[in-house]
Motif scaffolding. Structure first.
Motif, PDB file in Angstrom:
ATOM      1  N   THR A 183       1.007  -1.210   0.074  1.00  0.00           N
ATOM      2  CA  THR A 183      -0.138   0.158   0.064  1.00  0.00           C
ATOM      3  C   THR A 183       1.112   1.214  -0.015  1.00  0.00           C
ATOM      4  O   THR A 183       1.525   1.771   0.928  1.00  0.00           O
ATOM      5  N   TYR A 184       1.293   1.574  -1.144  1.00  0.00           N
ATOM      6  CA  TYR A 184       2.295   2.621  -1.369  1.00  0.00           C
ATOM      7  C   TYR A 184       2.074   4.038  -1.020  1.00  0.00           C
ATOM      8  O   TYR A 184       2.859   4.943  -0.867  1.00  0.00           O
ATOM      9  N   ALA A 185       0.483   4.366  -0.941  1.00  0.00           N
ATOM     10  CA  ALA A 185       0.283   5.549  -0.923  1.00  0.00           C
ATOM     11  C   ALA A 185      -0.406   6.005   0.533  1.00  0.00           C
ATOM     12  O   ALA A 185      -1.278   5.380   0.663  1.00  0.00           O
ATOM     13  N   SER A 215       9.098   6.744  -6.315  1.00  0.00           N
ATOM     14  CA  SER A 215       9.049   8.099  -6.462  1.00  0.00           C
ATOM     15  C   SER A 215       7.886   8.645  -7.451  1.00  0.00           C
ATOM     16  O   SER A 215       7.218   9.288  -7.189  1.00  0.00           O
ATOM     17  N   GLU A 216       8.133   7.989  -8.617  1.00  0.00           N
ATOM     18  CA  GLU A 216       7.261   7.974  -9.585  1.00  0.00           C
ATOM     19  C   GLU A 216       5.712   7.749  -9.212  1.00  0.00           C
ATOM     20  O   GLU A 216       4.739   8.557  -9.491  1.00  0.00           O
ATOM     21  N   ARG A 217       5.780   6.745  -8.794  1.00  0.00           N
ATOM     22  CA  ARG A 217       4.239   6.215  -8.415  1.00  0.00           C
ATOM     23  C   ARG A 217       3.470   7.272  -7.458  1.00  0.00           C
ATOM     24  O   ARG A 217       2.321   7.335  -7.220  1.00  0.00           O
ATOM     25  N   PHE A 248       0.389   9.397  -8.156  1.00  0.00           N
ATOM     26  CA  PHE A 248      -0.743   9.390  -7.085  1.00  0.00           C
ATOM     27  C   PHE A 248      -1.089  10.728  -6.522  1.00  0.00           C
ATOM     28  O   PHE A 248      -2.484  11.241  -6.738  1.00  0.00           O
ATOM     29  N   ALA A 249      -0.201  11.572  -6.172  1.00  0.00           N
ATOM     30  CA  ALA A 249      -0.556  12.967  -5.418  1.00  0.00           C
ATOM     31  C   ALA A 249      -1.272  13.746  -6.604  1.00  0.00           C
ATOM     32  O   ALA A 249      -2.343  14.498  -6.191  1.00  0.00           O
ATOM     33  N   PHE A 250      -0.663  13.923  -7.672  1.00  0.00           N
ATOM     34  CA  PHE A 250      -1.225  14.734  -8.725  1.00  0.00           C
ATOM     35  C   PHE A 250      -2.473  14.194  -9.299  1.00  0.00           C
ATOM     36  O   PHE A 250      -3.465  14.836  -9.355  1.00  0.00           O
ATOM     37  N   GLU A 251      -2.691  12.740  -9.243  1.00  0.00           N
ATOM     38  CA  GLU A 251      -4.114  12.316  -9.946  1.00  0.00           C
ATOM     39  C   GLU A 251      -5.119  12.703  -8.629  1.00  0.00           C
ATOM     40  O   GLU A 251      -6.185  12.868  -8.833  1.00  0.00           O
ATOM     41  N   LEU A 252      -4.722  12.555  -7.351  1.00  0.00           N
ATOM     42  CA  LEU A 252      -5.741  12.644  -6.152  1.00  0.00           C
ATOM     43  C   LEU A 252      -5.955  14.292  -6.226  1.00  0.00           C
ATOM     44  O   LEU A 252      -7.179  14.567  -6.186  1.00  0.00           O
ATOM     45  N   ARG A 279      13.031  14.684  -5.901  1.00  0.00           N
ATOM     46  CA  ARG A 279      12.682  15.922  -6.461  1.00  0.00           C
ATOM     47  C   ARG A 279      12.603  15.971  -7.745  1.00  0.00           C
ATOM     48  O   ARG A 279      11.451  16.394  -8.456  1.00  0.00           O
ATOM     49  N   ASP A 280      13.558  15.145  -8.709  1.00  0.00           N
ATOM     50  CA  ASP A 280      13.698  15.387  -9.945  1.00  0.00           C
ATOM     51  C   ASP A 280      12.625  14.701 -10.428  1.00  0.00           C
ATOM     52  O   ASP A 280      11.664  15.102 -11.486  1.00  0.00           O
ATOM     53  N   VAL A 281      12.085  13.517  -9.940  1.00  0.00           N
ATOM     54  CA  VAL A 281      10.915  12.735 -10.628  1.00  0.00           C
ATOM     55  C   VAL A 281       9.488  13.560 -10.274  1.00  0.00           C
ATOM     56  O   VAL A 281       8.635  13.454 -11.164  1.00  0.00           O
ATOM     57  N   CYS A 282       9.579  14.295  -9.064  1.00  0.00           N
ATOM     58  CA  CYS A 282       8.392  15.114  -8.987  1.00  0.00           C
ATOM     59  C   CYS A 282       8.251  16.017  -9.891  1.00  0.00           C
ATOM     60  O   CYS A 282       7.193  16.248 -10.458  1.00  0.00           O
ATOM     61  N   ARG A 283       9.387  16.861 -10.268  1.00  0.00           N
ATOM     62  CA  ARG A 283       9.323  17.875 -11.309  1.00  0.00           C
ATOM     63  C   ARG A 283       8.988  17.334 -12.848  1.00  0.00           C
ATOM     64  O   ARG A 283       8.230  17.733 -13.429  1.00  0.00           O
ATOM     65  N   ASN A 284       9.352  16.177 -13.065  1.00  0.00           N
ATOM     66  CA  ASN A 284       9.122  15.562 -14.325  1.00  0.00           C
ATOM     67  C   ASN A 284       7.612  15.140 -14.472  1.00  0.00           C
ATOM     68  O   ASN A 284       6.877  15.282 -15.408  1.00  0.00           O
ATOM     69  N   VAL A 285       7.003  14.573 -13.180  1.00  0.00           N
ATOM     70  CA  VAL A 285       5.697  14.149 -13.202  1.00  0.00           C
ATOM     71  C   VAL A 285       4.923  15.392 -13.262  1.00  0.00           C
ATOM     72  O   VAL A 285       3.685  15.174 -13.870  1.00  0.00           O
ATOM     73  N   ALA A 286       5.041  16.309 -12.750  1.00  0.00           N
ATOM     74  CA  ALA A 286       4.412  17.729 -12.644  1.00  0.00           C
ATOM     75  C   ALA A 286       4.117  18.224 -14.169  1.00  0.00           C
ATOM     76  O   ALA A 286       3.003  18.681 -14.212  1.00  0.00           O
ATOM     77  N   LYS A 287       4.840  17.851 -14.966  1.00  0.00           N
ATOM     78  CA  LYS A 287       4.861  18.226 -16.318  1.00  0.00           C
ATOM     79  C   LYS A 287       3.511  17.725 -17.182  1.00  0.00           C
ATOM     80  O   LYS A 287       2.901  18.197 -18.005  1.00  0.00           O
TER      81      LYS A 287
END
Ligand code: NAI
Ligand code: MG
Length: 326
Positions: free
Chosen positions: A85-87, A140-142, A146-150, A176-184
């Motif tokens: 349960t990763y999130a 980190s990616e998942r 998850f945060a952006f989808e929420l 941090r880098d993964v968050c920046r990328n997913v944010a795009k």
């Protein structure tokens, strides 16, 4: 649907009894099966998380968990990892009727739940101890996604990543880098980031600047207690651990041995946690009904001592149950 219920230790048992009292008022096709885990289970069976409990959690539609004591790492931290349960979703919302530092506050902390220092890789060497902090790109990616989808699902405007990449250049660097990328990928949602230490000050001085927070496991643990304090304390802070296959629902608080046995624990966190479970299982209307009954009860001045009232744990739950019957 089968629900594995684990009351655990200390006030875990007291708030679980109270939550069951409320759940019994709802007409749902849920089967509650009770299992042991925690300090007492360790004493009785030599294992804090008995195999039978773990197996039951695996085959249930959801796990409803109270609290463990000193064995928390071997019980709930392990359960989260075993069931992937990763999130860990931890809303900090100011409830109607609760006097708190920040009325109207409504933020959600999304905490990575499977790695970081809580992986439990600790070793002793001569007179030293070593802990390994594991941060992977995959986890980190998942959690970022998850945060952006929420945020998108709940119509929230902003995601803030908390890290300490200036010092922990590699581990926090990946996060941090993964968050920046997913944010795009989520152009309509604002993204920003703070170092964890500064973020703690911002949270205390002006938490309204936050909406969704995404962070690594240990920072998320710390920041979620802090955030609970902004809206009235651990007595009202629920959480959900969500994975692809499994989900575990537990309040943010622990066994609270300082008040255990006195019957004064606030069961609101546990009841709101049960609401998160109901919502996850598709019982949205029932979850809303319970939330309303809770807030109406608190607004009418009927609360436990942590919120300035005089009611005992069970008395408060009975008031909520009574409102559900009306
Ligand atoms: P805690 O979360 O149990 O309590 C912290 C403070 O908040 C205490 O002053 C307590 O009285 C108060 N509090 C917590 N829940 C409350 C409620 N529902 N109503 C009113 N007041 C409430 O954390 P603490 O004291 O650091 O740890 C106690 C034990 O719990 C330890 O053995 C620890 O390992 C365990 N723990 C377990 C967790 C889990 O199972 N998820 C999480 C945190 C701690
Ligand atoms: Mg904690």
């Amino acid at each position: 649907m089968r629900i594995a219920v684990i009351p655990g230790d200390g006030i875990g048992k007291e708030v679980m009894d109270a939550a069951m009292l409320v759940l019994e008022e709802l007409d749902l096709n849920l089967e509650y099966e009770f299992y042991e885990a925690g300090d007492e289970a360790l004493k009785k069976y030599g294992k804090a998380l008995p195999d039978e409990t773990l197996e039951a959690c695996r085959r249930s539609s959801a796990v409803l968990f109270g609290a463990a004591g000193e064995t928390a790492a071997d019980v709930i931290v392990r359960l989260r990892q075993e069931l992937d349960t990763y999130a860990n979703v931890r809303p900090a919302r100011a409830l109607n009727g609760v006097k708190c530092l920040y009325p109207g506050l409504d933020i959600v902390i999304v905490r990575e739940n499977t790695e970081c220092l809580y992986k439990g890789f600790e070793f002793e060497l001569d007179n030293s101890a070593i802990a390994l902090r594991i941060i992977t790109k995959r986890a980190s990616e998942r959690i970022a996604r998850f945060a952006f989808e929420l945020a998108r699902r709940e119509g929230r405007k902003k995601v803030t990543a908390l890290h300490k990449a200036n010092v922990m250049k590699k581990t926090c660097g990946i996060f941090r880098d993964v968050c920046r990328n997913v944010a795009k990928e989520f152009k309509e949602i604002e993204f920003n980031e703070y170092y964890i230490d500064a973020a703690c000050m911002y949270l205390v001085m002006n938490p309204y600047r936050f909406d969704v927070i995404v962070t690594t496991n240990m920072f998320g643990d710390i920041v979620s207690d802090l955030a609970a304090g902004l809206v009235g304390g651990l007595g009202i802070a629920p959480s959900a651990n969500i994975g692809e296959k499994h989900a575990i629902f537990e309040p943010v608080h622990g066994a609270a041995f300082d008040i255990a046995g006195k019957g004064i624990a606030n069961p609101t966190a546990m009841i709101l946690t049960a609401c998160m479970m109901l919502q996850h299982l598709g019982f949205t209307k029932e979850a809303e009904k319970v939330r309303k009954a809770l807030e109406d009860t608190i607004s009418s001045g009927k609360t436990t001592p942590d919120l300035g009232g005089k009611l005992k744990t069970k008395e408060f739950a009975e008031e909520v149950a009574k409102r559900l019957r009306e």
